[in-house]
Scaffold this motif. Sequence first.
Motif, PDB file in Angstrom:
ATOM      1  N   GLN A  54     -27.209 -52.078  88.982  1.00  0.00           N
ATOM      2  CA  GLN A  54     -27.852 -50.887  88.457  1.00  0.00           C
ATOM      3  C   GLN A  54     -26.793 -49.810  88.204  1.00  0.00           C
ATOM      4  N   VAL A  55     -27.228 -48.704  87.610  1.00  0.00           N
ATOM      5  CA  VAL A  55     -26.311 -47.640  87.210  1.00  0.00           C
ATOM      6  C   VAL A  55     -26.866 -46.301  87.676  1.00  0.00           C
ATOM      7  N   ALA A  56     -26.017 -45.464  88.250  1.00  0.00           N
ATOM      8  CA  ALA A  56     -26.378 -44.093  88.607  1.00  0.00           C
ATOM      9  C   ALA A  56     -25.426 -43.146  87.882  1.00  0.00           C
ATOM     10  N   ILE A  57     -25.972 -42.077  87.316  1.00  0.00           N
ATOM     11  CA  ILE A  57     -25.179 -41.097  86.561  1.00  0.00           C
ATOM     12  C   ILE A  57     -25.304 -39.743  87.248  1.00  0.00           C
ATOM     13  N   LEU A  58     -24.181 -39.163  87.613  1.00  0.00           N
ATOM     14  CA  LEU A  58     -24.181 -37.843  88.246  1.00  0.00           C
ATOM     15  C   LEU A  58     -24.366 -36.777  87.166  1.00  0.00           C
ATOM     16  N   LEU A  59     -25.410 -35.968  87.310  1.00  0.00           N
ATOM     17  CA  LEU A  59     -25.735 -34.958  86.308  1.00  0.00           C
ATOM     18  C   LEU A  59     -25.202 -33.574  86.656  1.00  0.00           C
ATOM     19  N   SER A  60     -24.778 -33.371  87.890  1.00  0.00           N
ATOM     20  CA  SER A  60     -24.276 -32.080  88.358  1.00  0.00           C
ATOM     21  C   SER A  60     -22.775 -32.160  88.590  1.00  0.00           C
ATOM     22  N   GLU A  61     -22.103 -31.008  88.594  1.00  0.00           N
ATOM     23  CA  GLU A  61     -20.647 -30.984  88.767  1.00  0.00           C
ATOM     24  C   GLU A  61     -20.280 -30.676  90.218  1.00  0.00           C
ATOM     25  N   PRO A  62     -19.602 -31.617  90.900  1.00  0.00           N
ATOM     26  CA  PRO A  62     -19.181 -31.352  92.285  1.00  0.00           C
ATOM     27  C   PRO A  62     -18.269 -30.127  92.356  1.00  0.00           C
ATOM     28  N   GLY A  63     -18.453 -29.341  93.401  1.00  0.00           N
ATOM     29  CA  GLY A  63     -17.627 -28.152  93.593  1.00  0.00           C
ATOM     30  C   GLY A  63     -18.126 -26.935  92.857  1.00  0.00           C
ATOM     31  N   ARG A  64     -18.896 -27.139  91.818  1.00  0.00           N
ATOM     32  CA  ARG A  64     -19.499 -26.021  91.086  1.00  0.00           C
ATOM     33  C   ARG A  64     -20.995 -25.936  91.374  1.00  0.00           C
ATOM     34  N   ASP A  65     -21.701 -27.045  91.184  1.00  0.00           N
ATOM     35  CA  ASP A  65     -23.147 -27.065  91.386  1.00  0.00           C
ATOM     36  C   ASP A  65     -23.532 -27.417  92.814  1.00  0.00           C
ATOM     37  N   PHE A  66     -22.682 -28.178  93.494  1.00  0.00           N
ATOM     38  CA  PHE A  66     -22.995 -28.598  94.859  1.00  0.00           C
ATOM     39  C   PHE A  66     -21.713 -29.023  95.563  1.00  0.00           C
ATOM     40  N   THR A  67     -21.779 -29.105  96.888  1.00  0.00           N
ATOM     41  CA  THR A  67     -20.708 -29.710  97.681  1.00  0.00           C
ATOM     42  C   THR A  67     -21.320 -30.775  98.587  1.00  0.00           C
ATOM     43  N   GLY A  68     -20.478 -31.716  99.047  1.00  0.00           N
ATOM     44  CA  GLY A  68     -20.993 -32.872  99.782  1.00  0.00           C
ATOM     45  C   GLY A  68     -21.621 -33.838  98.799  1.00  0.00           C
ATOM     46  N   GLY A  69     -22.641 -34.570  99.255  1.00  0.00           N
ATOM     47  CA  GLY A  69     -23.409 -35.417  98.363  1.00  0.00           C
ATOM     48  C   GLY A  69     -22.622 -36.514  97.682  1.00  0.00           C
ATOM     49  N   GLU A  70     -21.721 -37.173  98.395  1.00  0.00           N
ATOM     50  CA  GLU A  70     -20.931 -38.256  97.811  1.00  0.00           C
ATOM     51  C   GLU A  70     -21.762 -39.537  97.713  1.00  0.00           C
ATOM     52  N   PHE A  71     -21.539 -40.296  96.642  1.00  0.00           N
ATOM     53  CA  PHE A  71     -22.163 -41.608  96.498  1.00  0.00           C
ATOM     54  C   PHE A  71     -21.417 -42.587  97.401  1.00  0.00           C
ATOM     55  N   VAL A  72     -22.172 -43.338  98.206  1.00  0.00           N
ATOM     56  CA  VAL A  72     -21.592 -44.227  99.209  1.00  0.00           C
ATOM     57  C   VAL A  72     -22.138 -45.636  99.009  1.00  0.00           C
ATOM     58  N   GLN A  84     -17.016 -56.361 110.159  1.00  0.00           N
ATOM     59  CA  GLN A  84     -17.570 -55.013 110.133  1.00  0.00           C
ATOM     60  C   GLN A  84     -17.858 -54.607 108.685  1.00  0.00           C
ATOM     61  N   SER A  85     -18.788 -53.669 108.499  1.00  0.00           N
ATOM     62  CA  SER A  85     -19.135 -53.207 107.156  1.00  0.00           C
ATOM     63  C   SER A  85     -17.973 -52.453 106.525  1.00  0.00           C
ATOM     64  N   ARG A  86     -17.791 -52.670 105.228  1.00  0.00           N
ATOM     65  CA  ARG A  86     -16.803 -51.932 104.445  1.00  0.00           C
ATOM     66  C   ARG A  86     -17.516 -50.805 103.706  1.00  0.00           C
ATOM     67  N   VAL A  87     -16.941 -49.607 103.737  1.00  0.00           N
ATOM     68  CA  VAL A  87     -17.545 -48.433 103.111  1.00  0.00           C
ATOM     69  C   VAL A  87     -16.685 -47.993 101.933  1.00  0.00           C
ATOM     70  N   ASP A  88     -17.333 -47.689 100.804  1.00  0.00           N
ATOM     71  CA  ASP A  88     -16.644 -47.193  99.625  1.00  0.00           C
ATOM     72  C   ASP A  88     -17.311 -45.883  99.221  1.00  0.00           C
ATOM     73  N   VAL A  89     -16.550 -44.776  99.267  1.00  0.00           N
ATOM     74  CA  VAL A  89     -17.036 -43.480  98.798  1.00  0.00           C
ATOM     75  C   VAL A  89     -16.546 -43.327  97.362  1.00  0.00           C
ATOM     76  N   VAL A  90     -17.481 -43.239  96.411  1.00  0.00           N
ATOM     77  CA  VAL A  90     -17.146 -43.314  94.994  1.00  0.00           C
ATOM     78  C   VAL A  90     -17.027 -41.915  94.410  1.00  0.00           C
ATOM     79  N   PRO A  91     -15.836 -41.528  93.913  1.00  0.00           N
ATOM     80  CA  PRO A  91     -15.647 -40.181  93.368  1.00  0.00           C
ATOM     81  C   PRO A  91     -16.210 -40.079  91.953  1.00  0.00           C
ATOM     82  N   LEU A  92     -17.168 -39.177  91.754  1.00  0.00           N
ATOM     83  CA  LEU A  92     -17.789 -38.987  90.450  1.00  0.00           C
ATOM     84  C   LEU A  92     -17.722 -37.516  90.051  1.00  0.00           C
ATOM     85  N   ARG A  93     -17.577 -37.283  88.755  1.00  0.00           N
ATOM     86  CA  ARG A  93     -17.699 -35.946  88.170  1.00  0.00           C
ATOM     87  C   ARG A  93     -18.964 -35.911  87.318  1.00  0.00           C
ATOM     88  N   GLN A  94     -19.320 -34.741  86.833  1.00  0.00           N
ATOM     89  CA  GLN A  94     -20.504 -34.625  85.990  1.00  0.00           C
ATOM     90  C   GLN A  94     -20.386 -35.552  84.769  1.00  0.00           C
TER      91      GLN A  94
END
Length: 249
Positions: free
Chosen positions: A165-183, A192-202
């Motif tokens: 599936q696909v997710a599209i970030l509609l808001s701009e990190p640092g301007r519209d919100f902070t935190g809220g990383e896609f994991v 053990q589980s592997r974790v990937d924090v995915v960096p997205l911009r608007q």
Amino acid sequence: MNTQPSSFAPAFAEPFTMAQVDAYDWSSLAGELDGFGCAILPKLLAPEECDAISRLYPEERHFRSHIIMARHGFGRGEYRYFNYPLPGLLGGLRTALYPHLADIANRWNERMGVEERYPDEHAAFLKRCHEAGQRRPTPLLLQYVPGDFNCLHQDLYGELAFPIQVAILLSEPGRDFTGGEFVLTEQRPRMQSRVDVVPLRQGDAVAFAVHNRPVRGTKGSYRVNLRHGVSRVRSGMRHTVGIIFHDAR
């Protein structure tokens, strides 16, 4: 099912959507999905398109249901499932993205020993869903405010489930919100589980495995299990649109 575009029509018609999606380096994206279970499609949407979709959230006529996550133990936050007909922009993206992802999904199923194969065109796959009783649209618009988060989960809505599936970030990190990383988390057998924090911009999109993906081992490929979520939003408001390719019961 009515799949014609609605009156919502940002300056991004379906033929242009197809051209923009086709222009990505899908060989490289397939390699990312094969290796890590996710891949970023940078700048899939322009800022004005992101803003136009976000502004739909309070307009109930576009949606079939409204989910408050805390009521169901999903986390905190809320989302709305779109009605058919989908907004033209989202319907066009769903149609344009599917063939590229179906190629990857078919290779994955072959490697995992899964018999299911996906047709070349999204309309043909939706026909299978509807024949199986899965007729409700699944694209959704999510909204988070401070303190909200989405627990790790998998979006499976019936016997037929498209594996990417696909997710599209509609808001701009640092301007519209902070935190809220896609994991994204991946569980391999006896590890053990592997974790990937995915960096997205608007406007960036992430394509990712919904449930399982194949990993090559010493004795061939085996399945690993993936879940995705969103970390706690610390300030502002975060909007995301999710494009799920199978319909729901």
